[in-house]
Write a protein that holds these residues in place. Structure first.
Motif, PDB file in Angstrom:
ATOM      1  N   GLY A 182       0.835  -1.203   0.000  1.00  0.00           N
ATOM      2  CA  GLY A 182       0.000   0.000   0.000  1.00  0.00           C
ATOM      3  C   GLY A 182       0.861   1.241   0.000  1.00  0.00           C
ATOM      4  O   GLY A 182       0.857   2.022  -0.942  1.00  0.00           O
ATOM      5  N   ARG A 183       1.604   1.426   1.061  1.00  0.00           N
ATOM      6  CA  ARG A 183       2.617   2.472   1.148  1.00  0.00           C
ATOM      7  C   ARG A 183       3.934   1.818   1.551  1.00  0.00           C
ATOM      8  O   ARG A 183       3.936   0.838   2.295  1.00  0.00           O
ATOM      9  N   PRO A 184       5.058   2.372   1.096  1.00  0.00           N
ATOM     10  CA  PRO A 184       6.342   1.727   1.379  1.00  0.00           C
ATOM     11  C   PRO A 184       6.919   2.129   2.732  1.00  0.00           C
ATOM     12  O   PRO A 184       8.016   2.681   2.826  1.00  0.00           O
ATOM     13  N   ALA A 185       6.181   1.852   3.794  1.00  0.00           N
ATOM     14  CA  ALA A 185       6.622   2.241   5.132  1.00  0.00           C
ATOM     15  C   ALA A 185       7.561   1.188   5.705  1.00  0.00           C
ATOM     16  O   ALA A 185       7.402  -0.007   5.430  1.00  0.00           O
ATOM     17  N   PRO A 186       8.542   1.580   6.516  1.00  0.00           N
ATOM     18  CA  PRO A 186       9.455   0.600   7.110  1.00  0.00           C
ATOM     19  C   PRO A 186       8.736  -0.523   7.854  1.00  0.00           C
ATOM     20  O   PRO A 186       9.129  -1.692   7.739  1.00  0.00           O
ATOM     21  N   ALA A 187       7.689  -0.192   8.582  1.00  0.00           N
ATOM     22  CA  ALA A 187       6.991  -1.224   9.358  1.00  0.00           C
ATOM     23  C   ALA A 187       6.329  -2.253   8.461  1.00  0.00           C
ATOM     24  O   ALA A 187       6.346  -3.455   8.761  1.00  0.00           O
ATOM     25  N   SER A 205      16.281   4.898   2.584  1.00  0.00           N
ATOM     26  CA  SER A 205      16.792   5.816   3.597  1.00  0.00           C
ATOM     27  C   SER A 205      15.869   5.860   4.807  1.00  0.00           C
ATOM     28  O   SER A 205      16.329   5.982   5.950  1.00  0.00           O
ATOM     29  N   ARG A 206      14.574   5.734   4.583  1.00  0.00           N
ATOM     30  CA  ARG A 206      13.633   5.704   5.711  1.00  0.00           C
ATOM     31  C   ARG A 206      13.739   4.395   6.479  1.00  0.00           C
ATOM     32  O   ARG A 206      13.585   4.364   7.707  1.00  0.00           O
ATOM     33  N   ILE A 207      14.000   3.322   5.769  1.00  0.00           N
ATOM     34  CA  ILE A 207      14.138   2.021   6.440  1.00  0.00           C
ATOM     35  C   ILE A 207      15.386   1.999   7.328  1.00  0.00           C
ATOM     36  O   ILE A 207      15.340   1.543   8.472  1.00  0.00           O
ATOM     37  N   VAL A 208      16.508   2.498   6.831  1.00  0.00           N
ATOM     38  CA  VAL A 208      17.716   2.468   7.663  1.00  0.00           C
ATOM     39  C   VAL A 208      17.613   3.436   8.829  1.00  0.00           C
ATOM     40  O   VAL A 208      18.359   3.308   9.809  1.00  0.00           O
ATOM     41  N   ALA A 209      16.680   4.398   8.732  1.00  0.00           N
ATOM     42  CA  ALA A 209      16.453   5.303   9.862  1.00  0.00           C
ATOM     43  C   ALA A 209      15.683   4.625  10.987  1.00  0.00           C
ATOM     44  O   ALA A 209      15.571   5.188  12.087  1.00  0.00           O
ATOM     45  N   GLU A 210      15.148   3.435  10.720  1.00  0.00           N
ATOM     46  CA  GLU A 210      14.448   2.641  11.735  1.00  0.00           C
ATOM     47  C   GLU A 210      15.148   1.287  11.831  1.00  0.00           C
ATOM     48  O   GLU A 210      14.726   0.308  11.197  1.00  0.00           O
ATOM     49  N   PRO A 211      16.227   1.209  12.595  1.00  0.00           N
ATOM     50  CA  PRO A 211      17.068   0.006  12.601  1.00  0.00           C
ATOM     51  C   PRO A 211      16.325  -1.289  12.909  1.00  0.00           C
ATOM     52  O   PRO A 211      16.649  -2.331  12.327  1.00  0.00           O
ATOM     53  N   ASP A 212      15.336  -1.258  13.805  1.00  0.00           N
ATOM     54  CA  ASP A 212      14.612  -2.495  14.123  1.00  0.00           C
ATOM     55  C   ASP A 212      13.878  -3.027  12.891  1.00  0.00           C
ATOM     56  O   ASP A 212      13.860  -4.242  12.647  1.00  0.00           O
ATOM     57  N   VAL A 234      23.654   5.369   2.427  1.00  0.00           N
ATOM     58  CA  VAL A 234      22.477   4.508   2.620  1.00  0.00           C
ATOM     59  C   VAL A 234      22.825   3.073   2.249  1.00  0.00           C
ATOM     60  O   VAL A 234      22.418   2.121   2.923  1.00  0.00           O
ATOM     61  N   PHE A 235      23.578   2.898   1.168  1.00  0.00           N
ATOM     62  CA  PHE A 235      24.059   1.563   0.784  1.00  0.00           C
ATOM     63  C   PHE A 235      24.810   0.929   1.955  1.00  0.00           C
ATOM     64  O   PHE A 235      24.563  -0.231   2.331  1.00  0.00           O
ATOM     65  N   ALA A 236      25.737   1.687   2.537  1.00  0.00           N
ATOM     66  CA  ALA A 236      26.559   1.153   3.624  1.00  0.00           C
ATOM     67  C   ALA A 236      25.710   0.821   4.854  1.00  0.00           C
ATOM     68  O   ALA A 236      25.933  -0.208   5.513  1.00  0.00           O
ATOM     69  N   ARG A 237      24.756   1.667   5.163  1.00  0.00           N
ATOM     70  CA  ARG A 237      23.908   1.427   6.339  1.00  0.00           C
ATOM     71  C   ARG A 237      22.998   0.232   6.113  1.00  0.00           C
ATOM     72  O   ARG A 237      22.755  -0.560   7.039  1.00  0.00           O
ATOM     73  N   LEU A 238      22.502   0.055   4.893  1.00  0.00           N
ATOM     74  CA  LEU A 238      21.700  -1.131   4.588  1.00  0.00           C
ATOM     75  C   LEU A 238      22.509  -2.400   4.794  1.00  0.00           C
ATOM     76  O   LEU A 238      22.021  -3.378   5.380  1.00  0.00           O
ATOM     77  N   LEU A 354      28.299  15.238   0.791  1.00  0.00           N
ATOM     78  CA  LEU A 354      27.468  15.951   1.766  1.00  0.00           C
ATOM     79  C   LEU A 354      26.716  14.985   2.677  1.00  0.00           C
ATOM     80  O   LEU A 354      26.619  15.193   3.892  1.00  0.00           O
ATOM     81  N   LEU A 355      26.193  13.916   2.094  1.00  0.00           N
ATOM     82  CA  LEU A 355      25.428  12.954   2.882  1.00  0.00           C
ATOM     83  C   LEU A 355      26.289  12.191   3.878  1.00  0.00           C
ATOM     84  O   LEU A 355      25.769  11.592   4.825  1.00  0.00           O
ATOM     85  N   ALA A 356      27.583  12.217   3.680  1.00  0.00           N
ATOM     86  CA  ALA A 356      28.481  11.572   4.645  1.00  0.00           C
ATOM     87  C   ALA A 356      28.607  12.380   5.929  1.00  0.00           C
ATOM     88  O   ALA A 356      29.103  11.869   6.936  1.00  0.00           O
ATOM     89  N   HIS A 357      28.176  13.631   5.922  1.00  0.00           N
ATOM     90  CA  HIS A 357      28.207  14.460   7.144  1.00  0.00           C
ATOM     91  C   HIS A 357      27.062  14.031   8.054  1.00  0.00           C
ATOM     92  O   HIS A 357      25.913  13.900   7.608  1.00  0.00           O
ATOM     93  N   PRO A 358      27.320  13.791   9.325  1.00  0.00           N
ATOM     94  CA  PRO A 358      26.269  13.281  10.222  1.00  0.00           C
ATOM     95  C   PRO A 358      25.086  14.216  10.413  1.00  0.00           C
ATOM     96  O   PRO A 358      24.003  13.766  10.796  1.00  0.00           O
ATOM     97  N   GLY A 359      25.259  15.498  10.124  1.00  0.00           N
ATOM     98  CA  GLY A 359      24.150  16.429  10.298  1.00  0.00           C
ATOM     99  C   GLY A 359      23.263  16.575   9.085  1.00  0.00           C
ATOM    100  O   GLY A 359      22.243  17.270   9.141  1.00  0.00           O
ATOM    101  N   VAL A 360      23.615  15.912   7.977  1.00  0.00           N
ATOM    102  CA  VAL A 360      22.878  16.083   6.718  1.00  0.00           C
ATOM    103  C   VAL A 360      21.909  14.925   6.504  1.00  0.00           C
ATOM    104  O   VAL A 360      22.293  13.761   6.588  1.00  0.00           O
ATOM    105  N   ARG A 361      20.664  15.243   6.223  1.00  0.00           N
ATOM    106  CA  ARG A 361      19.647  14.224   5.926  1.00  0.00           C
ATOM    107  C   ARG A 361      19.399  14.076   4.426  1.00  0.00           C
ATOM    108  O   ARG A 361      19.188  12.976   3.936  1.00  0.00           O
ATOM    109  N   GLU A 362      19.393  15.188   3.710  1.00  0.00           N
ATOM    110  CA  GLU A 362      19.151  15.158   2.270  1.00  0.00           C
ATOM    111  C   GLU A 362      20.029  16.206   1.606  1.00  0.00           C
ATOM    112  O   GLU A 362      20.346  17.237   2.208  1.00  0.00           O
ATOM    113  N   ALA A 363      20.377  15.952   0.351  1.00  0.00           N
ATOM    114  CA  ALA A 363      21.187  16.922  -0.388  1.00  0.00           C
ATOM    115  C   ALA A 363      20.914  16.809  -1.878  1.00  0.00           C
ATOM    116  O   ALA A 363      20.755  15.707  -2.408  1.00  0.00           O
TER     117      ALA A 363
END
Length: 429
Positions: A182-187, A205-212, A234-238, A354-363
């Motif tokens: 329906g929607r591509p939500a992490p849950a 990116s939303r999925i890796v933001a919810e590690p569980d 995001v590749f690395a975090r996945l 830019l995305l490698a900076h911990p304070g950046v969410r999108e660029a």
């Protein structure tokens, strides 16, 4: 149509939950029967316009058009009146609610007519034949080891190639079970218990933001990302959270998927792999524009001149590089190849820095006119706890100094389309 979608002819047996969309399940047999009743009404229509919501009704309508031999014209549920009127007028399509219709077919052998985003004018109707669809899906099944034993999970729109062709018709061709969330939500991705997952970079990116939720995907066989470049962080975090190095692939509405990493091959961050079976690729011109030809390409734009070269190549408008046997997409020639002070700078490389900076969410990085440099590198960034100067200096340390943004604009959000792609032309205004 049963040749294109053998699951509907019983080639893989059946199961009551063969197709699940937003919690509603159906068997392949029931889907075929429902679609046939609608197909009987659609036969003879010039084309069938489908209001493509994330619903089983949409699946039925798409299959009905294919059964009836009528080109299917999927339409975004949020399409405005100007867009809707143009698509209906250009294609001659009849809405499902207005059936029965009659009149001559206008689209040759098209199975689908998908309209492009229209960033340089009115949207153009891309005519895709059943032969092109079959060739592409078979090549992807081979590259991704996609079989009837898979359960495909995704929540992508059913009016684009990714969600409709790969995510729906692909399941009906390979015989894999399909769960559309329906929607591509992490849950919902986490709870679907699939073996094969499709997503766009925004989804991942939303999925890796919810590690569980991300860790629940460890049991999957393959994660696939497409429709835009997957940021390297995001590749690395996945990989860290799921244990999977995602497959990236490249394609367009006009070409379907032409280049991909393989399930049994190297999956290199920032690279989209090698041409699929039946596809050739080359880099043309000084800038390295990617051109493709082969069995997966469209038959042309509806009511428009041929877009192909005399020897059958299609110019994608994307700039690419071939690095150690794998293609890497630099970006769109019009927005992602920045020519500044005599240097050629790929926007994607600066975005990843830019995305490698911990304070950046999108660029999003673009080239803006500059009197001295020709173009200057400008970054639009969603971030917290960091200043524009901090980010300029950060990139200058990570990359060559000439690649640093001359300006950083901090924004609350980036403009995106339904597939999650940043609409850079809106930033360039």
């Amino acid at each position: 149509m049963t040749d294109l979608l053998p699951a509907l002819s019983g080639a893989f047996g059946d199961r009551p939950d063969a197709v699940v969309v937003d919690g509603e399940a159906t068997s392949w047999e029931n889907l075929r029967d429902r679609a046939q009743r609608l197909a009987d009404r659609a036969t003879g229509a010039p084309a069938l316009a489908v209001h493509a919501t994330a619903s089983l009704d949409t699946v039925v309508a798409v299959v009905a058009g294919l059964l009836a031999g009528v080109p299917v014209v999927p339409m975004a549920p949020d399409a405005g009146p100007l867009e809707r009127d143009h698509v209906l007028s250009d294609s001659g399509a009849v809405a499902v609610a207005d059936l029965p219709g009659d009149g001559p077919r206008i689209a040759g052998d098209a199975a689908l007519i998908l309209y492009t985003s229209g960033t340089t004018g009115a949207p153009k109707g891309v005519q895709l034949s059943a032969a092109a669809l079959a060739a592409d899906l078979d090549a992807l099944a081979e590259a991704w080891a996609w079989t009837p034993d898979d359960t495909l999970v995704h929540g992508l729109p059913l009016f684009h190639v990714h969600g409709l062709v790969l995510g729906l018709l692909g399941a009906l061709r390979t015989g894999s079970r399909l769960v559309h969330t329906g929607r591509p939500a992490p849950a919902t991705y986490a709870s679907a218990r699939g073996t094969l997952y499709f997503g766009v970079p925004t989804v991942w990116s939303r999925i890796v933001a919810e590690p569980d939720a991300a860790r629940e995907l460890r049991a999957a066989r393959l994660l696939v990302s497409g429709s835009a470049a997957l940021p390297v962080p995001v590749f690395a975090r996945l990989e860290e959270l799921t244990g999977h190095r995602p497959v990236e692939r490249y394609g367009m509405t006009e070409t379907l998927i032409t280049i991909s990493s393989r399930a049994d091959g190297e999956r290199r961050p920032g690279h989209v792999g090698t041409p699929l079976a039946g596809v050739e690729a080359r880099l043309a011109g000084e800038d390295g524009e990617l051109q493709v030809r082969g069995t997966t390409l469209f038959d042309g734009y509806l009511n428009r001149p041929s877009p192909f070269t005399e020897d059958g190549w299609f110019a994608t408008g994307d700039i690419a590089e071939l690095v150690d046997g794998q293609y890497r997409i630099v970006g769109r020639a019009s927005t992602d190849l920045i020519k500044s002070g005599g240097y050629r700078i790929g926007a994607g490389e600066v975005e990843n820095a830019l995305l490698a900076h911990p304070g950046v969410r999108e660029a999003a990085v673009v080239g803006m006119p500059h009197e001295d440099l020709g173009q200057e590198v400008v970054a639009f960034v969603v971030a917290s706890g960091v200043t524009a100067r901090d980010l300029i200096d950060f990139v200058a340390r990570e990359l060559s100094v000439h690649k640093r943004p001359r300006r950083v604009v901090l924004v609350g959000a980036l403009p995106r389309n339904a597939m999650g792609k940043v609409q850079k032309k809106l930033l360039c205004r």
